[in-house]
Design a protein around this motif. Structure first.
Motif, PDB file in Angstrom:
ATOM      1  N   VAL A 364      -4.741 -10.119   7.139  1.00 34.65           N
ATOM      2  CA  VAL A 364      -4.795  -9.049   6.140  1.00 34.65           C
ATOM      3  C   VAL A 364      -4.103  -7.697   6.251  1.00 34.65           C
ATOM      4  O   VAL A 364      -3.532  -7.118   5.638  1.00 34.65           O
ATOM      5  CB  VAL A 364      -6.245  -8.731   5.561  1.00 34.65           C
ATOM      6  N   LEU A 365      -4.201  -7.462   7.659  1.00 34.87           N
ATOM      7  CA  LEU A 365      -4.010  -6.124   8.089  1.00 34.87           C
ATOM      8  C   LEU A 365      -2.379  -6.146   8.085  1.00 34.87           C
ATOM      9  O   LEU A 365      -1.561  -5.222   7.626  1.00 34.87           O
ATOM     10  CB  LEU A 365      -4.242  -5.613   9.460  1.00 34.87           C
ATOM     11  N   LEU A 366      -1.809  -7.508   8.319  1.00 33.63           N
ATOM     12  CA  LEU A 366      -0.411  -7.338   8.462  1.00 33.63           C
ATOM     13  C   LEU A 366       0.291  -7.209   7.011  1.00 33.63           C
ATOM     14  O   LEU A 366       1.527  -6.791   7.061  1.00 33.63           O
ATOM     15  CB  LEU A 366       0.060  -9.068   8.918  1.00 33.63           C
ATOM     16  N   GLN A 367      -0.436  -7.391   6.098  1.00 35.13           N
ATOM     17  CA  GLN A 367      -0.032  -7.358   4.516  1.00 35.13           C
ATOM     18  C   GLN A 367      -0.603  -5.973   3.819  1.00 35.13           C
ATOM     19  O   GLN A 367      -0.404  -5.888   2.861  1.00 35.13           O
ATOM     20  CB  GLN A 367      -0.508  -8.454   3.898  1.00 35.13           C
ATOM     21  N   ASN A 368      -1.166  -5.290   4.570  1.00 30.13           N
ATOM     22  CA  ASN A 368      -1.785  -3.897   4.213  1.00 30.13           C
ATOM     23  C   ASN A 368      -0.890  -3.098   3.262  1.00 30.13           C
ATOM     24  O   ASN A 368       0.385  -2.856   3.688  1.00 30.13           O
ATOM     25  CB  ASN A 368      -2.352  -3.275   5.348  1.00 30.13           C
ATOM     26  N   THR A 369      -1.495  -2.718   2.288  1.00 32.58           N
ATOM     27  CA  THR A 369      -0.692  -1.723   1.373  1.00 32.58           C
ATOM     28  C   THR A 369      -1.296  -0.494   1.063  1.00 32.58           C
ATOM     29  O   THR A 369      -0.876   0.447   0.693  1.00 32.58           O
ATOM     30  CB  THR A 369      -0.509  -2.285  -0.138  1.00 32.58           C
ATOM     31  N   VAL A 370      -2.558  -0.423   2.108  1.00 34.19           N
ATOM     32  CA  VAL A 370      -3.239   0.951   1.452  1.00 34.19           C
ATOM     33  C   VAL A 370      -2.673   2.005   2.570  1.00 34.19           C
ATOM     34  O   VAL A 370      -2.360   1.714   3.884  1.00 34.19           O
ATOM     35  CB  VAL A 370      -4.800   0.852   1.980  1.00 34.19           C
ATOM     36  N   PRO A 371      -2.151   3.370   2.355  1.00 33.29           N
ATOM     37  CA  PRO A 371      -1.658   4.261   3.252  1.00 33.29           C
ATOM     38  C   PRO A 371      -2.600   4.503   4.278  1.00 33.29           C
ATOM     39  O   PRO A 371      -3.533   4.876   3.946  1.00 33.29           O
ATOM     40  CB  PRO A 371      -1.159   5.467   2.476  1.00 33.29           C
ATOM     41  N   VAL A 372      -2.217   4.275   5.450  1.00 31.77           N
ATOM     42  CA  VAL A 372      -3.011   4.774   6.853  1.00 31.77           C
ATOM     43  C   VAL A 372      -2.369   5.615   7.496  1.00 31.77           C
ATOM     44  O   VAL A 372      -1.269   5.201   7.919  1.00 31.77           O
ATOM     45  CB  VAL A 372      -3.352   3.390   7.684  1.00 31.77           C
TER      46      VAL A 372
END
Length: 432
Positions: A364-372
């Motif tokens: 999931v994190l590899l595909q994350n779209t939330v700006p961090v």
């Protein structure tokens, strides 16, 4: 909205929410979760987005604001801030030896294991549904709070508009032993720096350690002070202004009497204020579990205690420099700290637990779209920079600011600037 208190430039509202102890049994035992909502006085009538703050720890209640300053001042320019007392802390349903006393040791262990980051995030989702009408919100995590942010991004990214992390990017894949091997090396470096800065600190600590070893010394809280307990003061040397505070404490630890040198009652009173183990038992019970995941298929098994054997310099011997330890948990805590003694058996059960659930989902994190956006402190004693950088490469859409300007508690010392920097990075959609 009912305003409960008015601070300097801030209005505050209290909220309490009922959540399941065990989300697999939603109709079972319920916990109360407390959230303090704050907004600047000039913005109190505006409809602003929420920013949820996840406190460091585990096992500490959220910051109690006094005035509109620091990171809160920057946040309140455009958010309503929610200060979440994580389950077991603050004004939320408390977890301590008294609240667990009616349970058997195994029941206590089963109960305590519901207080990790996965359920902290589930609690936040209950609050979001009720307080924000399921609208996505922003989150900020300091230290362990950053671990909660990575859990949130793994489990419920659709709930988030943006995320900020300060001094708290965990390893997604490494075991507790890896973490502590790196940590001990950083603590050794902090010790060297401490003794370099304060020239008489070595003689002060040697005199104090030898006195404690040869005499029965009791703290104001009733515990017998041991050399190992003295070494725990090193948890402070990785903080901004922490080495100074420790030095000034040591400076007045001993004084002269007609009968010779003896321990200062002021030192015995102040000592316990430098450590949180009696007042925040979750920290001792669950700290090593934050590095445990299902795929490891093993428990922490007192990792810091075992790994310490690889660093024999930490075993004090008269005539040698005393080395302070850091953010490590040892099994003897539950024999020496009064408020932890009733929890000795449950602590052992938790240390041996091997069937922990996974906290992070790398796919999931590899595909994350939330700006961090994250602040990574290169000199951080508690969260390894190299492991943080490893994780940063596995989280899509994560931008970081790597700096040597701050210690681990930078947000407390210069939070307005740090949060402003992270918000600016996020707005510019910076690429590392």
């Amino acid at each position: 909205m009912q305003i409960d208190s008015i601070l300097s430039g801030i209005v505050s509202t209290k909220h309490f929410f009922s959540v399941p102890l065990d989300y697999q049994q939603p109709e079972g035992e319920q916990l109360s979760i407390f959230v303090r909502e704050i907004v600047s006085t000039e913005n109190q009538d505006l409809s602003l987005p929420y920013l949820v703050y996840f406190q460091g720890g585990p096992g500490f209640g959220a910051v109690r604001p006094v005035e509109n300053s620091g990171w809160i001042k920057r946040a309140l320019k455009e958010y309503r801030v929610l200060l979440l007392d994580q389950r077991g802390t603050g004004l939320s349903s408390l977890l301590n030896s008294a609240t667990l006393a009616h349970l058997t040791a195994q029941e206590q262990a089963d109960y305590v294991c519901h207080f990790r980051a996965d359920n902290i995030v589930r609690d936040a989702e209950v609050i979001r549904a009720q307080l924000a009408n399921n609208q996505p919100w922003s989150i900020l995590g300091q230290s362990f709070g950053g671990f909660c942010v990575l859990r949130y991004l793994s489990a419920a990214p659709q709930a988030l508009t943006e995320a900020f992390i300060t001094g708290g990017i965990p390893s997604l894949t490494r075991q507790a032993d890896d973490v502590y091997q790196a940590t001990y090396k950083r603590v050794l470096a902090k010790n060297a720096d401490f003794y370099h800065r304060f020239k008489d600190a070595e003689s002060l600590t040697a005199e104090l350690a030898d006195y404690i070893a040869d005499n029965d010394v009791y703290l104001a809280t009733g515990e017998k002070l041991t050399v190992e307990m003295l070494q725990l003061l090193g948890v402070n040397i990785g903080m901004e202004q922490g080495p100074e505070a420790l030095y000034y404490l040591l400076e007045q630890a001993m004084f002269d009497t007609a009968q010779g040198r003896t321990i200062n009652p002021l030192f015995l009173h102040q000592f316990s204020q430098f450590l949180d183990y009696n007042t925040n038992p979750i920290f001792a019970l669950l700290h090593e579990s934050i590095y445990c995941q299902q795929f490891h298929q093993q428990g922490a098994n007192w990792s810091a205690h075992r790994v310490r054997e690889q660093f024999p310099k930490f075993n004090y011997q008269q005539g040698q420099r005393l080395l302070f330890t850091g953010e490590m948990i040892y099994p003897w805590f539950f024999e020496q700290f009064n408020q932890l003694k009733p929890l000795k058996e449950v602590a052992e059960l938790i240390a041996q637990k091997s069937d922990w659930s996974n906290l992070y989902d790398v796919d999931v994190l590899l595909q994350n779209t939330v700006p961090v956006t994250a602040a990574i402190y290169s000199e951080d004693m508690y969260v390894d920079m190299n492991y943080s950088l490893e994780t940063a490469q596995l989280v899509n859409n994560l931008s970081y600011w790597l700096t040597s300007e701050y210690e681990h508690n930078g947000i407390r010392m210069d939070g307005e600037h740090i949060l402003d920097k992270l918000i600016s990075l996020s707005r510019k959609d910076s690429i590392r």
